[in-house]
Design an enzyme around this catalytic site. Structure first.
Site, PDB file in Angstrom:
ATOM      1  N   LYS A 101       0.806  -1.222   0.000  1.00 11.68           N
ATOM      2  CA  LYS A 101       0.000   0.000   0.000  1.00 11.68           C
ATOM      3  C   LYS A 101       0.841   1.276   0.000  1.00 11.68           C
ATOM      4  O   LYS A 101       0.362   2.332  -0.377  1.00 11.68           O
ATOM      5  CB  LYS A 101      -0.984   0.008   1.181  1.00 11.68           C
ATOM      6  CG  LYS A 101      -2.098  -1.022   0.994  1.00 11.68           C
ATOM      7  CD  LYS A 101      -3.283  -0.771   1.890  1.00 11.68           C
ATOM      8  CE  LYS A 101      -4.413  -1.723   1.527  1.00 11.68           C
ATOM      9  NZ  LYS A 101      -5.572  -1.604   2.367  1.00 11.68           N
TER      10      LYS A 101
ATOM     11  N   LYS B 137      -5.369  -9.505  -5.893  1.00 10.34           N
ATOM     12  CA  LYS B 137      -6.423  -9.877  -4.935  1.00 10.34           C
ATOM     13  C   LYS B 137      -7.633  -8.967  -5.133  1.00 10.34           C
ATOM     14  O   LYS B 137      -7.466  -7.768  -5.366  1.00 10.34           O
ATOM     15  CB  LYS B 137      -5.849  -9.677  -3.522  1.00 10.34           C
ATOM     16  CG  LYS B 137      -6.752 -10.123  -2.409  1.00 10.34           C
ATOM     17  CD  LYS B 137      -6.247  -9.609  -1.062  1.00 10.34           C
ATOM     18  CE  LYS B 137      -6.765  -8.212  -0.777  1.00 10.34           C
ATOM     19  NZ  LYS B 137      -7.014  -7.874   0.616  1.00 10.34           N
TER      20      LYS B 137
ATOM     21  N   LYS C 209     -11.561  -3.782  -2.340  1.00 12.53           N
ATOM     22  CA  LYS C 209     -12.535  -2.694  -2.469  1.00 12.53           C
ATOM     23  C   LYS C 209     -11.900  -1.515  -3.189  1.00 12.53           C
ATOM     24  O   LYS C 209     -12.526  -0.859  -3.993  1.00 12.53           O
ATOM     25  CB  LYS C 209     -12.987  -2.229  -1.084  1.00 12.53           C
ATOM     26  CG  LYS C 209     -13.740  -3.268  -0.307  1.00 12.53           C
ATOM     27  CD  LYS C 209     -14.218  -2.665   1.010  1.00 12.53           C
ATOM     28  CE  LYS C 209     -14.207  -3.659   2.132  1.00 12.53           C
ATOM     29  NZ  LYS C 209     -12.886  -3.780   2.777  1.00 12.53           N
TER      30      LYS C 209
HETATM   31  N1  AQP Z   1      -9.774 -11.113  -2.117  1.00 11.61           N
HETATM   32  C1  AQP Z   1      -9.987 -11.651  -0.938  1.00 11.61           C
HETATM   33  N2  AQP Z   1     -10.056 -13.012  -0.805  1.00 11.61           N
HETATM   34  C2  AQP Z   1     -10.300 -13.578   0.418  1.00 11.61           C
HETATM   35  N3  AQP Z   1     -10.497 -12.840   1.547  1.00 11.61           N
HETATM   36  C3  AQP Z   1     -10.434 -11.502   1.457  1.00 11.61           C
HETATM   37  N4  AQP Z   1     -10.574 -10.510   2.364  1.00 11.61           N
HETATM   38  C4  AQP Z   1     -10.421  -9.325   1.755  1.00 11.61           C
HETATM   39  N5  AQP Z   1     -10.176  -9.490   0.450  1.00 11.61           N
HETATM   40  C5  AQP Z   1     -10.179 -10.843   0.221  1.00 11.61           C
HETATM   41  C6  AQP Z   1     -10.886 -10.729   3.776  1.00 11.61           C
HETATM   42  O1  AQP Z   1     -12.013  -9.913   4.091  1.00 11.61           O
HETATM   43  C7  AQP Z   1     -11.911  -9.455   5.432  1.00 11.61           C
HETATM   44  C8  AQP Z   1     -12.172  -7.990   5.510  1.00 11.61           C
HETATM   45  O2  AQP Z   1     -11.167  -7.294   4.787  1.00 11.61           O
HETATM   46  P1  AQP Z   1     -10.906  -5.771   5.107  1.00 11.61           P
HETATM   47  O3  AQP Z   1     -12.061  -4.962   4.701  1.00 11.61           O
HETATM   48  O4  AQP Z   1     -10.544  -5.603   6.520  1.00 11.61           O
HETATM   49  O5  AQP Z   1      -9.619  -5.344   4.371  1.00 11.61           O
HETATM   50  P2  AQP Z   1      -8.831  -5.883   3.160  1.00 11.61           P
HETATM   51  O6  AQP Z   1      -8.316  -7.246   3.388  1.00 11.61           O
HETATM   52  O7  AQP Z   1      -7.782  -4.864   2.897  1.00 11.61           O
HETATM   53  O8  AQP Z   1      -9.980  -5.891   2.069  1.00 11.61           O
HETATM   54  P3  AQP Z   1      -9.988  -5.115   0.764  1.00 11.61           P
HETATM   55  O9  AQP Z   1     -11.262  -5.355   0.080  1.00 11.61           O
HETATM   56  O10 AQP Z   1      -8.736  -5.442  -0.001  1.00 11.61           O
HETATM   57  O11 AQP Z   1     -10.012  -3.595   1.242  1.00 11.61           O
HETATM   58  P4  AQP Z   1      -9.115  -2.383   0.821  1.00 11.61           P
HETATM   59  O12 AQP Z   1      -9.123  -2.318  -0.686  1.00 11.61           O
HETATM   60  O13 AQP Z   1      -9.761  -1.197   1.438  1.00 11.61           O
HETATM   61  O14 AQP Z   1      -7.737  -2.625   1.362  1.00 11.61           O
HETATM   62  C9  AQP Z   1     -10.513  -9.862   5.936  1.00 11.61           C
HETATM   63  O15 AQP Z   1     -10.628 -10.988   6.782  1.00 11.61           O
HETATM   64  C10 AQP Z   1      -9.777 -10.220   4.682  1.00 11.61           C
HETATM   65  O16 AQP Z   1      -8.824 -11.240   4.930  1.00 11.61           O
END
Ligand code: AQP
Length: 328
Positions: free
Chosen positions: A115, A194, A197
């Site tokens: 990031k 991956k 969001k």
């Molecule tokens: N692609 C994924 N596959 C499996 N698990 C996933 N998680 C996120 N993306 C995947 C799991 O979802 C939970 C919540 O995630 P988060 O919102 O805390 O943050 P993140 O992992 O950073 O999710 P994003 O969507 O990638 O958000 P942004 O883009 O804002 O950083 C966690 O348990 C995560 O493991």
């Protein structure tokens, strides 16, 4: 019998996507449905401010996030669902644990490296995020954390910080263990990163109809299938591996295996089968989500009552922490 406790969090950084659902939320629901676990689930807004964000969108995102989780099956009978910033003990404990953490171990975190890539100035919040995450979990003395694979490294660090704290001040916290679901890492529509969001490569849990089809139509498939007549390998196709495997029946898997490898089925037909299966399985969630958004009072009530209970649990832990550390 006393239920086992799990803690998990989700960031209100955008619409909850099928990666969050398959990697984390479904896992929470399975644990809750087993009757053996109680869930403490947080919408972690303090984590969401570690990256630039739109101030005026935050409250709407939080409510949509809560509505989506409730539409999936999180409810007052099986969980506490609260907004992190409504429980001030999270940041208090985070500072305390910051004083039990080392720069080197934080610098090794892959998510931080990813990031912060290309940024001239890196926010301290992004750097120390795993410490706040550790505080989130251990404030409730939760021994279990159902997460996707991307969070495993943060949990290893959490265990290390907890070990160090317990050794220095006496045992207060259990070492949190991850519980991985069936889908460890769902890839985005681009097939190369991956599903996230913030990367614009996701399928929202409440997408259906035309918007869902538009996304599926753009999804990357097996590169070997340049022409409709080129045979493909489903195991090399992101649409098959990341989506069909979780939303389609074994009968459809066999049909796709046969059609794709013999080139008797094109990628568009394969995606149409997926569209129908996704709508069937996610349709009820989207419907329930709409109902909840029309009656926001029940969302707000659930969040508020949960926050009251969480503040009580958190304060009990903090009294023990302050006392062990000689702060009171
Ligand atoms: N692609 C994924 N596959 C499996 N698990 C996933 N998680 C996120 N993306 C995947 C799991 O979802 C939970 C919540 O995630 P988060 O919102 O805390 O943050 P993140 O992992 O950073 O999710 P994003 O969507 O990638 O958000 P942004 O883009 O804002 O950083 C966690 O348990 C995560 O493991």
């Amino acid at each position: 019998m006393r239920k086992k406790r799990f803690f998990s969090g989700i960031q209100p950084t955008g619409e909850i996507h099928i990666g969050n659902y398959l990697g984390a939320i479904k896992n929470w629901l399975n644990l809750l449905e087993s009757g053996e676990y109680e869930g403490i689930i947080s919408i972690v807004d303090y984590h969401a401010i570690t990256m630039p964000y739109e101030k005026k969108e935050m409250q709407d995102r939080i409510r949509k996030c809560a509505a989506t989780l409730m539409a999936c099956g999180v409810n007052p009978d099986n969980s506490l669902l609260f907004v992190q910033s409504q429980v001030p003990q999270h940041t208090e404990l985070s500072w305390i644990l910051t004083c039990s953490s080392n720069m080197g171990e934080l610098e090794r975190m892959t998510q931080y490296k990813d990031k912060s890539k290309g940024s001239e100035s890196i926010g301290v919040g992004l750097f120390s995020y795993p410490i706040l995450q550790t505080a989130d979990i251990v404030l409730y003395k939760a021994p279990f954390v159902p997460v996707g694979e991307d969070q495993i490294q943060h949990l290893e660090l959490a265990r290390e910080i907890v070990r160090r704290f317990n050794k220095r001040f006496g045992k207060v916290f259990p070492e949190p263990k991850p519980i991985l679901g069936e889908a460890k890492r769902i890839m985005g529509l681009d097939g190369g990163s991956k599903m996230s969001k913030s990367l614009g490569n996701s399928i929202s849990l409440t997408d259906s109809g035309k918007p869902l089809w538009k996304k599926l139509a753009s999804a990357k498939t097996d590169e070997k299938r340049k022409l409709r007549t080129d045979p493909g390998v489903p195991e090399d196709c992101n649409v098959y591996n990341s989506y069909h495997l979780y939303f389609s029946s074994s009968e459809d898997h066999n049909k796709i295996q046969e059609g794709c490898t013999s080139a008797s089925m094109g990628c568009v037909d394969c995606k149409k089968i997926l569209l129908a299966n996704m709508e069937k399985s996610l349709g009820p969630i989207a419907e329930r989500y709409q109902e909840l958004m029309e009656t926001p009072q029940q969302i707000d009530d659930f969040l508020q009552k949960s926050a009251i209970k969480c503040r009580e649990i958190a304060e009990e832990t903090m009294q023990e922490v302050r006392q062990k550390m000689g702060l009171r």
